[in-house]
Structure formats: structure tokens, C-alpha cells
Design a protein around this motif. Structure first.
Motif, PDB file in Angstrom:
ATOM      1  N   PRO A   1       0.814  -1.225   0.000  1.00  0.00           N
ATOM      2  CA  PRO A   1       0.000   0.000   0.000  1.00  0.00           C
ATOM      3  C   PRO A   1       0.845   1.272   0.000  1.00  0.00           C
ATOM      4  O   PRO A   1       0.322   2.344  -0.303  1.00  0.00           O
ATOM      5  N   ALA A   2       2.127   1.157   0.353  1.00  0.00           N
ATOM      6  CA  ALA A   2       2.989   2.341   0.398  1.00  0.00           C
ATOM      7  C   ALA A   2       3.356   2.750  -1.023  1.00  0.00           C
ATOM      8  O   ALA A   2       4.070   2.016  -1.709  1.00  0.00           O
ATOM      9  N   PRO A   3       2.889   3.902  -1.508  1.00  0.00           N
ATOM     10  CA  PRO A   3       3.107   4.259  -2.917  1.00  0.00           C
ATOM     11  C   PRO A   3       4.573   4.387  -3.282  1.00  0.00           C
ATOM     12  O   PRO A   3       4.964   4.089  -4.405  1.00  0.00           O
ATOM     13  N   GLN A   4       5.420   4.805  -2.327  1.00  0.00           N
ATOM     14  CA  GLN A   4       6.835   4.966  -2.656  1.00  0.00           C
ATOM     15  C   GLN A   4       7.510   3.627  -2.909  1.00  0.00           C
ATOM     16  O   GLN A   4       8.569   3.566  -3.538  1.00  0.00           O
ATOM     17  N   ASP A   5       6.897   2.537  -2.423  1.00  0.00           N
ATOM     18  CA  ASP A   5       7.442   1.207  -2.670  1.00  0.00           C
ATOM     19  C   ASP A   5       6.787   0.545  -3.877  1.00  0.00           C
ATOM     20  O   ASP A   5       7.467   0.022  -4.754  1.00  0.00           O
ATOM     21  N   SER A   6       5.449   0.551  -3.924  1.00  0.00           N
ATOM     22  CA  SER A   6       4.754  -0.177  -4.984  1.00  0.00           C
ATOM     23  C   SER A   6       4.920   0.477  -6.348  1.00  0.00           C
ATOM     24  O   SER A   6       4.764  -0.181  -7.380  1.00  0.00           O
ATOM     25  N   SER A   7       5.256   1.766  -6.395  1.00  0.00           N
ATOM     26  CA  SER A   7       5.415   2.437  -7.686  1.00  0.00           C
ATOM     27  C   SER A   7       6.716   2.057  -8.376  1.00  0.00           C
ATOM     28  O   SER A   7       6.916   2.369  -9.548  1.00  0.00           O
ATOM     29  N   HIS A   8       7.598   1.355  -7.669  1.00  0.00           N
ATOM     30  CA  HIS A   8       8.913   1.047  -8.223  1.00  0.00           C
ATOM     31  C   HIS A   8       8.902  -0.111  -9.208  1.00  0.00           C
ATOM     32  O   HIS A   8       9.798  -0.225 -10.030  1.00  0.00           O
ATOM     33  N   PHE A   9       7.939  -1.012  -9.116  1.00  0.00           N
ATOM     34  CA  PHE A   9       8.095  -2.260  -9.848  1.00  0.00           C
ATOM     35  C   PHE A   9       7.106  -2.390 -10.998  1.00  0.00           C
ATOM     36  O   PHE A   9       6.038  -1.790 -11.010  1.00  0.00           O
ATOM     37  N   ARG A  10       7.499  -3.205 -11.960  1.00  0.00           N
ATOM     38  CA  ARG A  10       6.592  -3.683 -12.993  1.00  0.00           C
ATOM     39  C   ARG A  10       6.994  -5.112 -13.317  1.00  0.00           C
ATOM     40  O   ARG A  10       8.165  -5.486 -13.204  1.00  0.00           O
ATOM     41  N   ILE A  11       6.021  -5.916 -13.692  1.00  0.00           N
ATOM     42  CA  ILE A  11       6.298  -7.313 -13.989  1.00  0.00           C
ATOM     43  C   ILE A  11       6.942  -7.404 -15.365  1.00  0.00           C
ATOM     44  O   ILE A  11       6.331  -7.072 -16.378  1.00  0.00           O
ATOM     45  N   ASP A  12       8.192  -7.824 -15.386  1.00  0.00           N
ATOM     46  CA  ASP A  12       8.904  -8.045 -16.639  1.00  0.00           C
ATOM     47  C   ASP A  12       9.866  -9.206 -16.430  1.00  0.00           C
ATOM     48  O   ASP A  12       9.889  -9.833 -15.363  1.00  0.00           O
ATOM     49  N   ASP A  13      10.660  -9.499 -17.449  1.00  0.00           N
ATOM     50  CA  ASP A  13      11.537 -10.664 -17.356  1.00  0.00           C
ATOM     51  C   ASP A  13      12.598 -10.501 -16.277  1.00  0.00           C
ATOM     52  O   ASP A  13      12.962 -11.476 -15.605  1.00  0.00           O
ATOM     53  N   GLU A  14      13.106  -9.296 -16.095  1.00  0.00           N
ATOM     54  CA  GLU A  14      14.135  -9.105 -15.074  1.00  0.00           C
ATOM     55  C   GLU A  14      13.593  -9.427 -13.690  1.00  0.00           C
ATOM     56  O   GLU A  14      14.226 -10.147 -12.911  1.00  0.00           O
ATOM     57  N   LEU A  15      12.409  -8.923 -13.396  1.00  0.00           N
ATOM     58  CA  LEU A  15      11.812  -9.199 -12.092  1.00  0.00           C
ATOM     59  C   LEU A  15      11.406 -10.666 -11.981  1.00  0.00           C
ATOM     60  O   LEU A  15      11.670 -11.325 -10.963  1.00  0.00           O
ATOM     61  N   GLY A  16      10.760 -11.198 -13.009  1.00  0.00           N
ATOM     62  CA  GLY A  16      10.296 -12.580 -12.951  1.00  0.00           C
ATOM     63  C   GLY A  16      11.428 -13.576 -12.757  1.00  0.00           C
ATOM     64  O   GLY A  16      11.346 -14.480 -11.914  1.00  0.00           O
ATOM     65  N   LEU A  17      12.505 -13.412 -13.517  1.00  0.00           N
ATOM     66  CA  LEU A  17      13.636 -14.334 -13.395  1.00  0.00           C
ATOM     67  C   LEU A  17      14.370 -14.148 -12.075  1.00  0.00           C
ATOM     68  O   LEU A  17      14.888 -15.113 -11.504  1.00  0.00           O
TER      69      LEU A  17
ATOM     70  N   ARG B   1      12.145 -23.091 -15.479  1.00  0.00           N
ATOM     71  CA  ARG B   1      13.031 -22.388 -16.418  1.00  0.00           C
ATOM     72  C   ARG B   1      12.749 -22.807 -17.860  1.00  0.00           C
ATOM     73  O   ARG B   1      12.851 -21.983 -18.783  1.00  0.00           O
ATOM     74  N   ALA B   2      12.389 -24.064 -18.068  1.00  0.00           N
ATOM     75  CA  ALA B   2      12.046 -24.506 -19.421  1.00  0.00           C
ATOM     76  C   ALA B   2      10.814 -23.763 -19.933  1.00  0.00           C
ATOM     77  O   ALA B   2      10.729 -23.418 -21.121  1.00  0.00           O
ATOM     78  N   ARG B   3       9.867 -23.508 -19.049  1.00  0.00           N
ATOM     79  CA  ARG B   3       8.676 -22.760 -19.462  1.00  0.00           C
ATOM     80  C   ARG B   3       9.022 -21.335 -19.892  1.00  0.00           C
ATOM     81  O   ARG B   3       8.337 -20.744 -20.726  1.00  0.00           O
ATOM     82  N   CYS B   4      10.066 -20.781 -19.293  1.00  0.00           N
ATOM     83  CA  CYS B   4      10.432 -19.396 -19.604  1.00  0.00           C
ATOM     84  C   CYS B   4      11.001 -19.248 -21.014  1.00  0.00           C
ATOM     85  O   CYS B   4      10.993 -18.141 -21.575  1.00  0.00           O
TER      86      CYS B   4
END
Length: 312
Positions: free
Chosen positions: A237-253, A281-284
């Protein structure tokens, strides 16, 4: 949450989260918590190994069936190793518990704090969260979610980290999962509850747009087969924390690597972990990480993805 009285926090937990704005990490307004949750909390604590074995273990066992729960003796030993300093340098493992005014266990959150050093994140991986039946609908699970974020924030700063805790990671059954109408209804209701909290599914998609689950959980015991569940993320819920991320390959891996590393550190069987990790990892390969609504997940996205695997 900031209205918690000093005597409601045990000294270990109070010392760990000192200086952290707890209410900023809560999805529930302070005025509501003061009428629903806080009057029912005798103590919030970092649960000790003896405390878990004596007071929380039976509640934990009653909440989860054998195939989805870790052996409690392994949990106790991990807590003891952590308390004795034998897990230094490993991903922190925590149990935050709630007791009532009579000292009885009400519920707990059991989680690891996954470090993602390249991104400057620490992510609480919520393994189990549970509240005894007579204390449901009192926002106590929200209190535990808040404390998990606070503890992860504290843990992320111990070694000079940035203290960014963008979300909680957890696994869940997809909607309509199960072999009976009752189990399918339960899975669907659970997904709806998660969705109301703002949680989203983390999936993989190929070039044709076909989606599949990115999560393979290893078998917990010798001979247990891996199963596919759904990764879900619950933004802070803290906007200064949750605004930092987006789901992409770097985060997922990064999450994939940290998750399987933590399982090894926590003593799960190497052959089980390796099999599940290789499958994930094979699915990725040829796919990228995306987020979707939890209620948009269908059976085709998680069933029969590998010849050697099927969901029960």
C-alpha cells in the motif's frame, strides 16, 4: 496500526520494526482497525521455536492438509537455527504471530524474505497465513500482511539495502481448481478475495499470446511430485514502494532464482527443488513474464504443461 499499544508488541518484534510507519503499510484505514482488529490482539510477536511448537503448531496443522503443509519439525528447527545465528547470510525466515488477551494463538504469517539485490528489492514470500475460525472477519489477516511488509522492510535494511519492499509474493490455486464442486468453489472464492486485495497473477506469455503459469512448486517430501500453482503479487500500500516495480523478465527471473535458492537454504530436498526449477526455467524459454487478473486464469494455463506433471 500505529495505534497499537507498546505492550501489544513483543520486544523482539518491536525492536525490529522500530521507526517503520506501520499504518502506511496497511490496506485498512486506521479507524477501522481500531474497532475490528486491535481490540482482539493481546500480543503481536516474532514467534520463537519453542513458542511455535507449543502454541502455534496445532493451529497450523489444523489449517492445511498434508500435501500442502511443511513438516512442523522443520519449521521449528529453522526458527531455532535463525535464533542461534546459524542462518547468517541466508534469506530470513520469519513467523509473525498473534495471541489473544489470554495468551492463546490466534493466527500467524510464515514467510521468507527474498532478496533481489540487482533490483534493490526485498520481497516477502508468504508461505502460510492463517487465523483461527472464531477470529475471522476481524481484519487480523490484514494485520499480519502489514507486519510481513514491515519485517521485510526491516530485514532489507539490515545489510545496508534500499529498504524497498514493493509487494508480497504468494502462491494460490487458480479459480475453479479442484476435483469437486466444493473445492472448486473454495478456490474461486479465494481468488476473489485475493483480487479484492489488489493481487494479480504473474504468468508467462508466448509470441502467439498463449498464457501459462510461471510457477512450479517442488514436492515437499521424498517422492512427492511437483505441482503447478499460480504466482500472485499483492502490491504494497505504500506508494513509494509499490510504484517502483513492474512485472517483466528481469523481475520474474530474479524472483524465480531467489525462490528456488530459498528452498535450498531452508533444507528442502535437492532433487525435488532441481526438478521443479528445471521445469519452471524450461517454461520461460520463448516466453515473457506478464501480469493478469487472477480471475482471468483458466485451466489451460496451468494443467498438463509437461508430460511428467499433472495437477491432482
Amino acid at each position: 496500526m500505529n495505534a497499537l499499544k507498546p505492550q501489544q508488541l513483543d520486544p523482539r518484534l518491536a525492536g525490529l520494526v522500530h521507526g517503520i510507519d506501520l499504518q502506511a503499510l496497511s490496506r485498512v484505514p486506521a479507524a477501522r482497525l481500531e474497532t475490528t482488529a486491535l481490540p482482539n490482539i493481546g500480543t503481536l510477536e516474532l514467534v520463537s521455536p519453542d513458542g511455535f511448537e507449543r502454541d502455534y503448531q496445532q493451529l497450523y496443522l489444523s489449517m492445511f492438509h498434508g500435501g500442502e503443509r511443511e513438516r512442523p519439525d522443520l519449521i521449528v528447527q529453522r526458527l531455532r537455527d535463525d535464533l542461534d545465528g546459524r542462518r547468517s547470510g541466508l534469506a530470513p525466515y520469519r513467523v509473525v504471530g498473534i495471541r489473544d488477551h489470554n495468551g492463546q494463538a490466534v493466527g500467524a504469517a510464515q514467510f521468507s524474505v527474498l532478496p533481489l539485490p540487482k533490483l534493490g528489492y526485498a520481497v516477502p514470500y508468504m508461505q502460510y497465513i492463517y487465523i483461527r475460525s472464531q477470529n475471522r472477519r476481524q481484519d487480523l489477516s490484514e494485520v499480519l500482511h502489514t507486519m510481513a511488509l514491515a519485517v521485510a522492510t526491516a530485514d532489507s535494511g539490515i545489510d545496508g539495502g534500499q529498504g524497498i519492499v514493493p509487494f508480497t509474493l504468494f502462491e494460490t490455486e487458480p479459480p475453479n481448481h479442484g476435483t469437486t464442486a466444493s473445492s472448486q468453489s473454495t478456490a474461486t472464492k479465494r481468488a476473489q478475495i485475493h483480487a479484492k486485495s489488489g493481487s494479480r497473477g504473474m504468468m508467462l506469455v508466448d509470441e502467439s499470446g498463449q498464457l501459462c503459469s510461471s510457477h512450479v512448486q517442488p514436492g515437499l517430501e521424498f517422492g512427492d511430485r511437483p505441482i503447478t500453482l499460480t504466482w500472485a503479487i499483492r502490491p504494497s500500500p505504500a506508494p513509494q514502494d509499490s510504484s517502483h516495480f513492474r512485472i517483466d523478465d528481469e523481475l520474474g527471473l530474479s524472483l524465480l532464482t531467489a525462490y528456488y535458492r530459498s528452498l535450498r537454504e531452508e533444507g528442502f530436498r535437492e532433487e525435488n527443488v532441481a526438478l521443479a526449477e528445471n521445469m519452471a526455467r524450461a517454461r520461460c524459454t520463448g516466453r515473457r513474464f506478464v501480469e493478469i487478473a487472477l480471475d482471468a486464469i483458466t485451466p489451460a494455463m496451468y494443467q498438463n504443461l509437461e508430460p511428467a506433471e499433472s495437477l491432482p
